[in-house]
Design an enzyme around this catalytic site. Structure first.
Site, PDB file in Angstrom:
ATOM      1  N   ASP A  91     133.089  49.121  97.670  1.00  9.13           N
ATOM      2  CA  ASP A  91     132.120  48.942  98.352  1.00  9.13           C
ATOM      3  C   ASP A  91     132.724  49.340  99.606  1.00  9.13           C
ATOM      4  O   ASP A  91     134.035  48.475 100.260  1.00  9.13           O
ATOM      5  CB  ASP A  91     131.614  47.555  98.435  1.00  9.13           C
ATOM      6  N   CYS A 313     130.978  37.965  71.962  1.00 12.34           N
ATOM      7  CA  CYS A 313     132.435  37.782  72.791  1.00 12.34           C
ATOM      8  C   CYS A 313     134.138  36.605  72.044  1.00 12.34           C
ATOM      9  O   CYS A 313     133.902  36.103  71.286  1.00 12.34           O
ATOM     10  CB  CYS A 313     132.011  37.495  74.583  1.00 12.34           C
ATOM     11  N   CYS A 316     132.839  32.545  72.244  1.00 19.75           N
ATOM     12  CA  CYS A 316     131.821  32.548  71.312  1.00 19.75           C
ATOM     13  C   CYS A 316     132.700  32.256  70.177  1.00 19.75           C
ATOM     14  O   CYS A 316     132.218  31.625  68.923  1.00 19.75           O
ATOM     15  CB  CYS A 316     130.171  33.882  70.701  1.00 19.75           C
ATOM     16  N   HIS A 342     132.067  34.724  78.162  1.00 21.59           N
ATOM     17  CA  HIS A 342     131.161  34.701  77.861  1.00 21.59           C
ATOM     18  C   HIS A 342     130.294  35.417  79.015  1.00 21.59           C
ATOM     19  O   HIS A 342     129.845  36.352  78.598  1.00 21.59           O
ATOM     20  CB  HIS A 342     130.494  33.680  78.076  1.00 21.59           C
TER      21      HIS A 342
END
Length: 381
Positions: A91, A313, A316, A342
């Site tokens: 940016d 993920c 999880c 996650h």
């Protein structure tokens, strides 16, 4: 030759591929935001590979403040510095100059302001921003622009747009000069221009028409998600999109929620970034395929399952909701890391599923199923 390849289209939603010197990425794509060359929450570049990140976004302003672009150049550029070998977009620093600097003076040559870290005086204009980004050696450099607040007076926004256009010409000229130098780290650095104009459709369209003639590598819509309503944001995207070059990538800056992304893809946008997945995760708020969940909720105190049974993920696959809730309650840093992992995996998987839906010609069905669902809180039943 354009770096963007449009593969197919479903009404306005586009499926494409974008080429850089550090490899290609598939679009629509969400860029994971590593502002200071790291994702907040203790996520490394090695983690990002496992989390299915395609592009990392870093910020010119923050890296100029520390460790400085000269240090990063000496270390071989951002890719070497942070050990990330896939595409990087930087940016321009424009948004941070206008949002973080309490005292600033905007002149035709650029902006005079004070560092938000130590108060030292800094000047940044189009040439300075491009020189910093060239030393960072990102794959994609963003043009330096002024991001105005919404709402802002019409006359001010009009004058700001005109100045942003003049700055864009200077950015393009400076990057062409730097890319031709023998000691430039990335001689194929690409440049994206930024459309501005606040919430005024006529200004947005006129500005887009003018900068489209510069034949840049990509075009962004900036200055949204800064105070206007979601409906206003969609209205501006719908007004600008027909005027964006079809053969160039389109980037909606700073957006957004999963629903925002689905709706913007529907309206013809290819590229996104937002700090939301990592910021929300650090405050125990996560995104799931069933909606938005807050991990410190009492109902999760003895929950044996993962955050989301549909998610693959690392968090999880390995940890229970009860354990993650405990970590947040105990103020353990691991809580934020697991939740950020996650959310980033969720966002990157969301983009993967959007691309699959476009490949299969059923994005409309995907939108109908998930756009509203992903904006709701998980049922408390």
């Amino acid at each position: 030759m354009s770096a963007y390849i449009l593969k197919n289209q479903e009404i306005k939603a586009r499926r494409g591929r974008f080429e850089t010197v550090h490899g290609a990425f598939e679009t629509p794509c969400f860029m994971n935001v590593g502002t200071s060359a790291a994702i907040k929450g203790g996520i490394s570049s090695l983690d990002l590979v496992e989390l299915k990140c395609q592009v990392e976004l870093c910020n010119t302003y923050h890296l100029h403040i520390r460790p400085t672009e000269d240090v990063i150049r000496e270390m071989g550029g951002l890719h070497s510095f942070m050990n990330w070998q896939k595409p990087i977009l930087t940016d321009s620093g424009g948004f941070q100059v206008f949002s973080l600097a309490k005292l600033r003076r905007i002149k035709e040559e650029g902006v005079y302001f004070s560092s938000h870290v130590d108060g030292r005086k800094i000047f940044m204009g189009p040439e300075e921003s491009i020189r910093i980004q060239s030393k960072l050696a990102s794959d994609i450099a963003m043009a330096f622009d002024e991001c105005v607040e919404n709402p802002a007076p019409y006359d001010y926004v009009k004058a700001s747009c005109e100045r942003t256009t003049r700055w864009l010409y200077r950015c393009k000229e400076e990057l062409s000069r730097l890319n031709a130098l023998h000691d430039t780290l990335n001689k194929k650095q690409l440049l994206f221009g930024i459309n501005q104009g606040g919430v005024y459709e006529a200004l947005r369209v006129a500005h887009m028409d003018e900068i489209a003639g510069l034949d840049l590598d990509g075009y962004a819509i900036g200055g949204l998600a800064v105070g206007e309503s979601t409906e206003e944001m969609y209205r501006i995207v719908e007004a600008v999109e027909p005027h964006m070059p079809k053969e160039k990538i389109r980037y909606l800056m700073g957006v957004g929620t999963p629903s925002n992304i689905i709706e913007a893809v529907y309206r013809g946008i290819d590229l996104f970034d937002c700090v939301m997945p990592s910021r929300n995760a650090r405050h125990a708020t996560v995104f799931t395929w069933g909606g938005i969940a807050h991990l410190t909720n009492k109902r999760y105190e003895t929950a044996p399952g993962p955050i989301d049974p549909e998610c693959g993920c690392p968090t999880c696959k390995s940890f229970s909701l009860a354990y993650i809730r405990h970590l947040f309650k105990a103020n353990e840093q691991l809580a934020g890391r697991l939740a950020v992992m996650h959310n980033l995996y969720f966002y990157n998987t969301l983009m993967e599923k959007i691309r699959e839906a476009l490949d299969e010609g059923n994005f409309g069905e995907f939108r109908n199923k998930y756009s509203e669902r992903l904006s709701r809180k998980v049922s408390e039943i």
